[in-house]
Design a protein around this motif. Structure first.
Motif, PDB file in Angstrom:
ATOM      1  N   CYS A 287       0.842  -1.186   0.000  1.00 28.93           N
ATOM      2  CA  CYS A 287       0.000   0.000   0.000  1.00 28.93           C
ATOM      3  C   CYS A 287       0.886   1.247   0.000  1.00 28.93           C
ATOM      4  O   CYS A 287       1.725   1.406   0.900  1.00 28.93           O
ATOM      5  N   ASP A 296       3.723  -1.849   6.240  1.00 30.54           N
ATOM      6  CA  ASP A 296       3.499  -2.822   5.164  1.00 30.54           C
ATOM      7  C   ASP A 296       4.810  -3.373   4.618  1.00 30.54           C
ATOM      8  O   ASP A 296       5.042  -3.399   3.412  1.00 30.54           O
ATOM      9  N   ASN A 301      -0.658  -5.303   2.027  1.00 33.96           N
ATOM     10  CA  ASN A 301      -1.823  -4.640   2.629  1.00 33.96           C
ATOM     11  C   ASN A 301      -2.869  -4.232   1.608  1.00 33.96           C
ATOM     12  O   ASN A 301      -4.043  -4.097   1.938  1.00 33.96           O
ATOM     13  N   LEU A 302      -2.443  -4.020   0.359  1.00 34.16           N
ATOM     14  CA  LEU A 302      -3.365  -3.538  -0.668  1.00 34.16           C
ATOM     15  C   LEU A 302      -3.897  -4.707  -1.488  1.00 34.16           C
ATOM     16  O   LEU A 302      -3.126  -5.481  -2.062  1.00 34.16           O
ATOM     17  N   CYS A 314      -7.228  -1.136   1.119  1.00 34.24           N
ATOM     18  CA  CYS A 314      -6.102  -1.347   2.025  1.00 34.24           C
ATOM     19  C   CYS A 314      -6.623  -1.980   3.298  1.00 34.24           C
ATOM     20  O   CYS A 314      -7.489  -1.407   3.979  1.00 34.24           O
ATOM     21  N   ILE A 323      -4.479   7.007  -0.333  1.00 35.27           N
ATOM     22  CA  ILE A 323      -3.640   6.317  -1.320  1.00 35.27           C
ATOM     23  C   ILE A 323      -3.403   7.198  -2.533  1.00 35.27           C
ATOM     24  O   ILE A 323      -2.270   7.355  -3.002  1.00 35.27           O
TER      25      ILE A 323
END
Length: 337
Positions: A287, A296, A301-302, A314, A323
């Motif tokens: 992310c 991360d 995470n994304l 996320c 983001i």
């Protein structure tokens, strides 16, 4: 080995340290561990959200994932760390257990309904306490295909009118495994390993039906009748495979516009994140917003929906606005000069 009284709901505070014997660790391994990949729950809350997120354990200074070991389980049971376990072994697409997670309003009512109807099939599920609801576990005499596990529980939930999260509903039960199958090198979704300490709640959660000690809990779980392959096949005969979940990713604002008229101007997340890898029906990547804050480190995470990459989310809680701002592509605004 002190435990809190029943007025506390059988939840043990972290201050109470339990000791796990080798037999207890081995018994836990036989019941719950289906592959050596695992996650760890963060010891400290995220500074922005206050939540304790899970991440894959890596060797210090490298991107090499650590393998789950008996020593890791020992630390989990004694409360030193908290691990997350994966349901599916990608080598055979099979699971040792099904876990039904419910943490919404009236969640316990739905779990008890599922538990009652499971017992009508002579299944003996174990009900575990949790922070906001509970987890219902079904164990098998031998590992079963993830697809068959999902058919059984999803069909039962449909017949009982129990909501399933991710099937067009914001709230409902979550069924682990969440996928019919996963590819080599993929992970699927992990669930907190039972009998460890939930870092966010600062407590240990127990199974109903046994005293609140590790030995008593494992003795109880081992004594439960395990579902055989023949029984599972009888339960699902003629039933359909549930639609695979998309991990709850929702459309970003820009995904609401038709692509034909604005294709060249449309924001495309895949043009801004690398590397990506496939996990089930999603791509996962680092992310950008998390990375800017130094988080991360696992780069997962994304989540980005493969069938339509305009849908992304996320898991650490970063919004699409956060983001896009980090990427210099603010929503509704111009790029900074």
């Amino acid at each position: 080995m002190g435990c809190s009284d029943e007025s506390e709901g059988g939840k043990e505070r972290m201050a109470t340290r339990l000791m796990a014997s080798t037999d207890t660790v081995n018994s836990y391994w036989r019941l719950f561990v289906n592959r050596r990949a695992y996650t760890l729950q963060s010891m400290r809350p995220h500074p922005d959200t206050g939540r304790h997120y899970y991440f894959r354990a890596k060797e210090k200074g490298t991107e090499t994932s650590l393998s789950l070991s008996e020593a890791t389980i020992h630390r989990h049971l004694e409360g030193e760390i908290t691990v997350g376990l994966y349901a599916i072994n990608p080598s055979n697409q099979r699971c040792k257990w099904i876990a039904i997670d419910a943490d919404y309003k009236n969640a316990m009512e739905d779990l008890l309904k599922l538990q009652y109807h499971l017992t009508q099939d002579k299944v003996e599920p174990a009900l575990e306490m949790s922070k906001r609801g509970g987890h219902l576990w079904i164990f098998f005499a031998s590992p079963q295909l993830a697809r068959d596990c999902r058919i059984y529980v999803h069909d039962l939930a449909r017949r009982l009118g129990v909501p399933v999260k991710g099937s067009g509903l914001a709230e409902g039960i979550e069924v682990f495994p969440k996928h019919d199958a996963i590819g080599a090198g993929e992970f699927g979704n992990a669930i907190r390993g039972p009998l460890g300490i939930h870092r966010g709640a600062d407590r240990r959660f127990w199974f109903y039906g046994a005293d609140y000690t590790l030995d008593a809990q494992l003795t109880y779980l081992n004594a439960l009748r395990k579902v055989t392959e023949a029984e599972l096949q009888t339960f699902i005969a003629g039933k359909e495979t549930p639609e695979a979940q998309s991990c709850g990713i929702r459309a970003t604002d820009e995904a609401r516009f038709p692509t034909s008229a604005v294709a060249r101007k449309e924001f495309r997340i895949l043009e801004h994140v690398t590397p990506v890898r496939k996990v089930g029906r999603n791509y996962v990547a680092r992310c950008p917003s998390c990375a800017e804050s130094g988080h991360d480190r696992s780069g997962d995470n994304l989540a980005i929906l493969i069938q339509d990459p305009r849908y992304y989310k996320c898991w650490a809680g970063c919004t699409k606005e956060m983001i896009r701002a980090v990427l210099g592509q603010p929503i509704g605004g111009r790029r900074p000069a």
